[in-house]
Design a protein around this motif. Structure first.
Motif, PDB file in Angstrom:
ATOM      1  N   LEU A  82       3.458  11.825  -5.340  1.00  9.02           N
ATOM      2  CA  LEU A  82       4.244  12.655  -6.272  1.00  9.02           C
ATOM      3  C   LEU A  82       3.330  13.581  -7.064  1.00  9.02           C
ATOM      4  O   LEU A  82       3.670  14.743  -7.299  1.00  9.02           O
ATOM      5  N   TRP A  83       2.163  13.084  -7.475  1.00  8.38           N
ATOM      6  CA  TRP A  83       1.224  13.942  -8.197  1.00  8.38           C
ATOM      7  C   TRP A  83       0.694  15.049  -7.294  1.00  8.38           C
ATOM      8  O   TRP A  83       0.478  16.179  -7.735  1.00  8.38           O
ATOM      9  N   ARG A 100      10.727  13.284  -5.233  1.00  8.70           N
ATOM     10  CA  ARG A 100      10.248  14.008  -4.052  1.00  8.70           C
ATOM     11  C   ARG A 100      11.159  15.185  -3.726  1.00  8.70           C
ATOM     12  O   ARG A 100      10.730  16.177  -3.151  1.00  8.70           O
ATOM     13  N   LEU A 101      12.417  15.095  -4.138  1.00 13.82           N
ATOM     14  CA  LEU A 101      13.375  16.182  -3.936  1.00 13.82           C
ATOM     15  C   LEU A 101      13.300  17.214  -5.063  1.00 13.82           C
ATOM     16  O   LEU A 101      13.287  18.417  -4.815  1.00 13.82           O
ATOM     17  N   ILE A 102      13.223  16.744  -6.291  1.00 10.28           N
ATOM     18  CA  ILE A 102      13.276  17.631  -7.459  1.00 10.28           C
ATOM     19  C   ILE A 102      12.052  18.537  -7.570  1.00 10.28           C
ATOM     20  O   ILE A 102      12.182  19.717  -7.894  1.00 10.28           O
ATOM     21  N   LEU A 103      10.870  18.003  -7.333  1.00 12.24           N
ATOM     22  CA  LEU A 103       9.651  18.780  -7.549  1.00 12.24           C
ATOM     23  C   LEU A 103       9.611  20.055  -6.705  1.00 12.24           C
ATOM     24  O   LEU A 103       9.430  21.147  -7.249  1.00 12.24           O
ATOM     25  N   PRO A 104       9.795  19.980  -5.398  1.00 14.87           N
ATOM     26  CA  PRO A 104       9.800  21.232  -4.630  1.00 14.87           C
ATOM     27  C   PRO A 104      11.062  22.054  -4.855  1.00 14.87           C
ATOM     28  O   PRO A 104      11.022  23.281  -4.791  1.00 14.87           O
ATOM     29  N   CYS A 105      12.169  21.383  -5.151  1.00 18.06           N
ATOM     30  CA  CYS A 105      13.429  22.104  -5.374  1.00 18.06           C
ATOM     31  C   CYS A 105      13.293  23.090  -6.527  1.00 18.06           C
ATOM     32  O   CYS A 105      13.725  24.244  -6.434  1.00 18.06           O
ATOM     33  N   ASN A 130       0.826  -1.205   0.000  1.00 21.82           N
ATOM     34  CA  ASN A 130       0.000   0.000   0.000  1.00 21.82           C
ATOM     35  C   ASN A 130       0.861   1.257   0.000  1.00 21.82           C
ATOM     36  O   ASN A 130       0.518   2.246  -0.626  1.00 21.82           O
ATOM     37  N   ASN A 131       1.975   1.199   0.718  1.00 17.90           N
ATOM     38  CA  ASN A 131       2.873   2.347   0.754  1.00 17.90           C
ATOM     39  C   ASN A 131       3.474   2.597  -0.626  1.00 17.90           C
ATOM     40  O   ASN A 131       3.568   3.729  -1.074  1.00 17.90           O
ATOM     41  N   LEU A 132       3.868   1.540  -1.315  1.00 18.35           N
ATOM     42  CA  LEU A 132       4.434   1.693  -2.659  1.00 18.35           C
ATOM     43  C   LEU A 132       3.385   2.201  -3.645  1.00 18.35           C
ATOM     44  O   LEU A 132       3.685   2.991  -4.527  1.00 18.35           O
ATOM     45  N   ALA A 133       2.172   1.757  -3.488  1.00 12.90           N
ATOM     46  CA  ALA A 133       1.095   2.189  -4.389  1.00 12.90           C
ATOM     47  C   ALA A 133       0.752   3.656  -4.174  1.00 12.90           C
ATOM     48  O   ALA A 133       0.306   4.337  -5.091  1.00 12.90           O
ATOM     49  N   SER A 134       0.943   4.154  -2.961  1.00 11.63           N
ATOM     50  CA  SER A 134       0.596   5.548  -2.684  1.00 11.63           C
ATOM     51  C   SER A 134       1.686   6.524  -3.116  1.00 11.63           C
ATOM     52  O   SER A 134       1.449   7.722  -3.191  1.00 11.63           O
ATOM     53  N   GLN A 135       2.892   6.020  -3.401  1.00 13.47           N
ATOM     54  CA  GLN A 135       3.989   6.912  -3.783  1.00 13.47           C
ATOM     55  C   GLN A 135       3.701   7.708  -5.058  1.00 13.47           C
ATOM     56  O   GLN A 135       3.916   8.922  -5.070  1.00 13.47           O
ATOM     57  N   PRO A 136       3.218   7.078  -6.142  1.00 17.45           N
ATOM     58  CA  PRO A 136       2.909   7.888  -7.331  1.00 17.45           C
ATOM     59  C   PRO A 136       1.845   8.946  -7.055  1.00 17.45           C
ATOM     60  O   PRO A 136       1.941  10.072  -7.536  1.00 17.45           O
ATOM     61  N   THR A 187       6.972   8.313 -16.217  1.00 13.57           N
ATOM     62  CA  THR A 187       8.060   7.343 -16.420  1.00 13.57           C
ATOM     63  C   THR A 187       8.395   6.597 -15.139  1.00 13.57           C
ATOM     64  O   THR A 187       9.322   5.804 -15.129  1.00 13.57           O
ATOM     65  N   SER A 188       7.667   6.859 -14.057  1.00 10.50           N
ATOM     66  CA  SER A 188       7.912   6.255 -12.740  1.00 10.50           C
ATOM     67  C   SER A 188       9.336   6.519 -12.257  1.00 10.50           C
ATOM     68  O   SER A 188      10.128   5.599 -12.072  1.00 10.50           O
ATOM     69  N   PRO A 189       9.675   7.787 -12.055  1.00  4.72           N
ATOM     70  CA  PRO A 189      11.029   8.102 -11.578  1.00  4.72           C
ATOM     71  C   PRO A 189      11.235   7.614 -10.150  1.00  4.72           C
ATOM     72  O   PRO A 189      10.276   7.273  -9.451  1.00  4.72           O
ATOM     73  N   SER A 190      12.469   7.599  -9.730  1.00  2.00           N
ATOM     74  CA  SER A 190      12.806   7.234  -8.363  1.00  2.00           C
ATOM     75  C   SER A 190      12.043   8.145  -7.399  1.00  2.00           C
ATOM     76  O   SER A 190      12.094   9.371  -7.525  1.00  2.00           O
ATOM     77  N   PHE A 191      11.346   7.531  -6.437  1.00  2.00           N
ATOM     78  CA  PHE A 191      10.509   8.311  -5.528  1.00  2.00           C
ATOM     79  C   PHE A 191      11.305   9.352  -4.739  1.00  2.00           C
ATOM     80  O   PHE A 191      10.916  10.527  -4.719  1.00  2.00           O
ATOM     81  N   PRO A 192      12.418   8.984  -4.095  1.00  4.19           N
ATOM     82  CA  PRO A 192      13.142  10.003  -3.319  1.00  4.19           C
ATOM     83  C   PRO A 192      13.680  11.140  -4.200  1.00  4.19           C
ATOM     84  O   PRO A 192      13.635  12.307  -3.807  1.00  4.19           O
TER      85      PRO A 192
END
Length: 157
Positions: free
Chosen positions: A12-13, A105-110, A3-9, A97-102
């Protein structure tokens, strides 16, 4: 764990949506500030606008600028049109493209924080060395290039 992996995308959205709204609000604020600076400096770009001002100090500049403060904020807004709109368009493609979650998660707010910081520096709201603005611009473009190249490679192969 699944469930945690499914919630990651989805997360990110949500991060993308939040920071996109921040960037759009920043661009709208620049539009409002441009009008305020034009009124304060009495800079118009058509004869029809002269009726809104009194006195002989009105500056007519049909090309849009006319005062260094107006030119500066217009330049900041133009930069946003080049970078923020690209971010708003390329990021959904990159997220698909399912990028690396961490990393995502860093790039978007950066990107958004760098963009807001660069705008504040460009408008001289914050006084730092001029090279800071260049570094922030380079960081913005680097993030955009990274996302574009990664998405292009993902869909090319």
């Amino acid at each position: 764990m699944v469930n945690n992996l499914a919630s990651q995308p989805r997360e990110l959205w949500a991060v993308y949506a939040w920071w996109s709204c921040v960037l759009v609000l920043k661009m709208n604020a620049l539009t409002w500030f441009t009008g305020q600076i034009r009124v304060a400096r009495q800079v118009i770009h058509s004869e029809e606008d002269r009726m809104w001002f009194n006195g002989p100090d009105v500056i007519l500049c049909p090309t849009g600028g006319g005062h260094e403060d107006v030119d500066r904020i217009r330049s900041a807004h133009r930069h946003d049109l080049e970078t923020v709109l690209t971010y708003l368009l390329i990021t959904p493609i990159w997220l698909s493209t399912s990028p690396s979650f961490p990393l995502a998660r860093l790039i978007l707010p950066c990107f958004a924080i760098v963009s807001v910081s660069r705008t504040l520096l460009h408008m001289k709201t914050v006084n730092l060395h001029r090279s800071c603005k260049t570094i922030l611009s380079a960081l913005e473009y680097s993030i955009l290039i990274y996302m574009s190249v990664e998405a292009a490679l993902h869909y090319a192969f």
